[in-house]
Write a protein that holds these residues in place. Structure first.
Motif, short mmCIF file in Angstrom:
data_model
loop_
_atom_site.label_atom_id
_atom_site.label_comp_id
_atom_site.label_asym_id
_atom_site.label_seq_id
_atom_site.Cartn_x
_atom_site.Cartn_y
_atom_site.Cartn_z
N SER A 132 23.29 -44.36 -19.61
CA SER A 132 22.77 -45.43 -18.77
C SER A 132 23.18 -45.25 -17.31
N VAL A 133 22.57 -46.09 -16.46
CA VAL A 133 22.93 -46.14 -15.03
C VAL A 133 23.12 -47.61 -14.66
N LEU A 134 24.26 -47.90 -14.04
CA LEU A 134 24.50 -49.23 -13.50
C LEU A 134 24.09 -49.22 -12.04
N ARG A 135 23.06 -50.01 -11.69
CA ARG A 135 22.54 -50.06 -10.33
C ARG A 135 23.39 -50.96 -9.44
N PRO A 136 23.21 -50.88 -8.12
CA PRO A 136 23.96 -51.74 -7.19
C PRO A 136 23.72 -53.24 -7.41
N ASP A 137 22.57 -53.60 -7.98
CA ASP A 137 22.27 -55.01 -8.20
C ASP A 137 22.84 -55.54 -9.51
N GLY A 138 23.63 -54.71 -10.20
CA GLY A 138 24.27 -55.14 -11.44
C GLY A 138 23.46 -54.93 -12.69
N VAL A 139 22.26 -54.39 -12.56
CA VAL A 139 21.39 -54.13 -13.71
C VAL A 139 21.71 -52.77 -14.32
N THR A 140 21.84 -52.73 -15.63
CA THR A 140 22.08 -51.47 -16.34
C THR A 140 20.76 -50.95 -16.90
N VAL A 141 20.42 -49.72 -16.56
CA VAL A 141 19.18 -49.09 -17.02
C VAL A 141 19.51 -48.07 -18.09
N THR A 142 18.95 -48.26 -19.28
CA THR A 142 19.12 -47.29 -20.35
C THR A 142 18.27 -46.06 -20.05
N LEU A 143 18.85 -44.88 -20.22
CA LEU A 143 18.15 -43.65 -19.89
C LEU A 143 17.21 -43.25 -21.02
N GLY A 144 15.95 -43.64 -20.87
CA GLY A 144 14.94 -43.24 -21.84
C GLY A 144 14.35 -41.90 -21.45
N ARG A 145 14.99 -40.84 -21.86
CA ARG A 145 14.55 -39.50 -21.44
C ARG A 145 13.21 -39.12 -22.06
N HIS A 146 12.79 -39.81 -23.12
CA HIS A 146 11.48 -39.56 -23.71
C HIS A 146 10.36 -40.09 -22.82
N ASP A 147 10.70 -40.98 -21.89
CA ASP A 147 9.74 -41.62 -21.00
C ASP A 147 10.24 -41.48 -19.56
N PRO A 148 10.27 -40.25 -19.05
CA PRO A 148 10.98 -39.99 -17.80
C PRO A 148 10.45 -40.72 -16.58
N MET A 149 9.14 -40.83 -16.43
CA MET A 149 8.60 -41.47 -15.23
C MET A 149 8.87 -42.97 -15.23
N ALA A 150 8.78 -43.61 -16.39
CA ALA A 150 9.09 -45.03 -16.47
C ALA A 150 10.57 -45.27 -16.18
N THR A 151 11.42 -44.41 -16.71
CA THR A 151 12.86 -44.54 -16.45
C THR A 151 13.14 -44.41 -14.96
N LEU A 152 12.49 -43.46 -14.31
CA LEU A 152 12.64 -43.30 -12.87
C LEU A 152 12.21 -44.55 -12.12
N GLY A 153 11.17 -45.19 -12.60
CA GLY A 153 10.68 -46.40 -11.95
C GLY A 153 11.70 -47.53 -11.96
N HIS A 154 12.62 -47.50 -12.92
CA HIS A 154 13.66 -48.51 -13.01
C HIS A 154 14.96 -48.10 -12.30
N LEU A 155 15.01 -46.85 -11.84
CA LEU A 155 16.25 -46.35 -11.25
C LEU A 155 16.30 -46.46 -9.74
N VAL A 156 15.18 -46.23 -9.07
CA VAL A 156 15.20 -46.15 -7.61
C VAL A 156 14.06 -46.97 -7.01
N GLN A 157 14.25 -47.34 -5.74
CA GLN A 157 13.23 -48.13 -5.04
C GLN A 157 11.98 -47.33 -4.74
N GLN A 158 12.12 -46.04 -4.50
CA GLN A 158 10.99 -45.26 -4.05
C GLN A 158 10.05 -44.91 -5.19
N ASP A 159 8.76 -44.85 -4.87
CA ASP A 159 7.79 -44.31 -5.81
C ASP A 159 7.89 -42.80 -5.79
N LEU A 160 7.54 -42.17 -6.91
CA LEU A 160 7.71 -40.72 -7.06
C LEU A 160 6.43 -40.11 -7.63
N CYS A 161 5.90 -39.14 -6.90
CA CYS A 161 4.69 -38.43 -7.32
C CYS A 161 5.02 -36.96 -7.52
#
Length: 252
Positions: free
Chosen positions: A89-118
């Motif tokens: 998992s990743v604990l973000r600065p806002d206190g939210v913990t994101v479980t690392l769903g490596r099977h769904d990498p783009m969705a996981t990225l969407g929950h990790l950082v503010q920026q969009d990724l193409c």
């Protein structure tokens, strides 16, 4: 919906720069956290839950690149004091913990950082959009641009003529591993909403009009992944009120 606004910015968006106008960027500066982090991340979570098919796409052929991108982001976050990264998992600065769903990498990225990724991968002579998490589109849609090359992605941008297309393609061809680059754009919008999709045949939003009280700017980054060679186009969106812009840059 309450507007999600920044009150500061790490660059002057009012400076006119000719296209494409890129500059070197330190790899550690690829991902930033600003004063709108918590609100933007909450909005990203809402969009990914309610509009997943509109803001997320991945061709199965892009899975190796998407998985490499997820690990690249985790490596950057692990080096930041405001994130706590574990194997699960990743604990973000806002206190939210994101479980690392490596099977769904783009969705996981969407929950990790503010920026969009193409993810842009070279097919023939052009880079093609093979995967993306695009929560905050500024007058375009992922549906229309998915699996299209750079020239198709920029339809109907008037400034993107044949000369500009060649320059941008050379830029994507030339970006080196470990040497990311960045640029910015800035446009006035009447509506501060971050999720503003627009199809190619729809009228463009009014810019620089009297009612356009919000400056929307994108800090765009271009980075090459070392294993797959895919190019990552990152989009960190900021929206500032007109009064904030005038206070920060009085001559704007």
């Amino acid at each position: 919906m309450t507007a999600i606004l920044q009150t500061s910015l790490g660059y002057d968006p009012t400076r006119h720069r000719p296209l494409p106008s890129t500059a070197p960027m330190k790899p550690a500066d690829w991902i930033i956290v600003d004063d709108a982090h918590a609100a933007q991340m909450a909005e990203r979570a809402r969009l990914l839950e309610n509009l997943r098919d509109n803001v997320l796409a991945m061709d199965e052929s892009a899975r190796p690149a998407a998985e490499e991108l997820l690990q690249a982001v985790l490596d950057v976050l692990a080096g930041r004091p405001d994130h706590r990264v574990t194997q699960e998992s990743v604990l973000r600065p806002d206190g939210v913990t994101v479980t690392l769903g490596r099977h769904d990498p783009m969705a996981t990225l969407g929950h990790l950082v503010q920026q969009d990724l193409c993810l842009m991968e070279k097919h023939g002579n052009e880079h093609v959009l093979t995967a993306a998490v695009l929560c905050f589109p500024a007058s375009w849609t992922l549906e229309e641009k998915f699996l299209r090359p750079l020239t198709g992605i920029h339809v109907p941008v008037d400034e993107y003529d044949d000369t500009m297309a060649r320059r941008v393609q050379r830029l994507f061809d030339g970006v080196q591993v470990g040497r990311p680059i960045w640029r910015f754009n800035a446009l006035w919008y009447a509506d501060p909403v971050l999720h503003q999709p627009r199809r190619e045949n729809e009228r463009r939003p009014e810019r620089h009009a009297v009612e356009a009280r919000y400056l929307r700017t994108e800090r765009q980054s271009i980075l090459r992944l070392p294993k797959t060679g895919a190019v990552v186009f990152g989009i960190h969106t900021s929206v500032l009120e007109q009064a904030t812009v005038r206070a920060l840059w009085p001559e704007a």
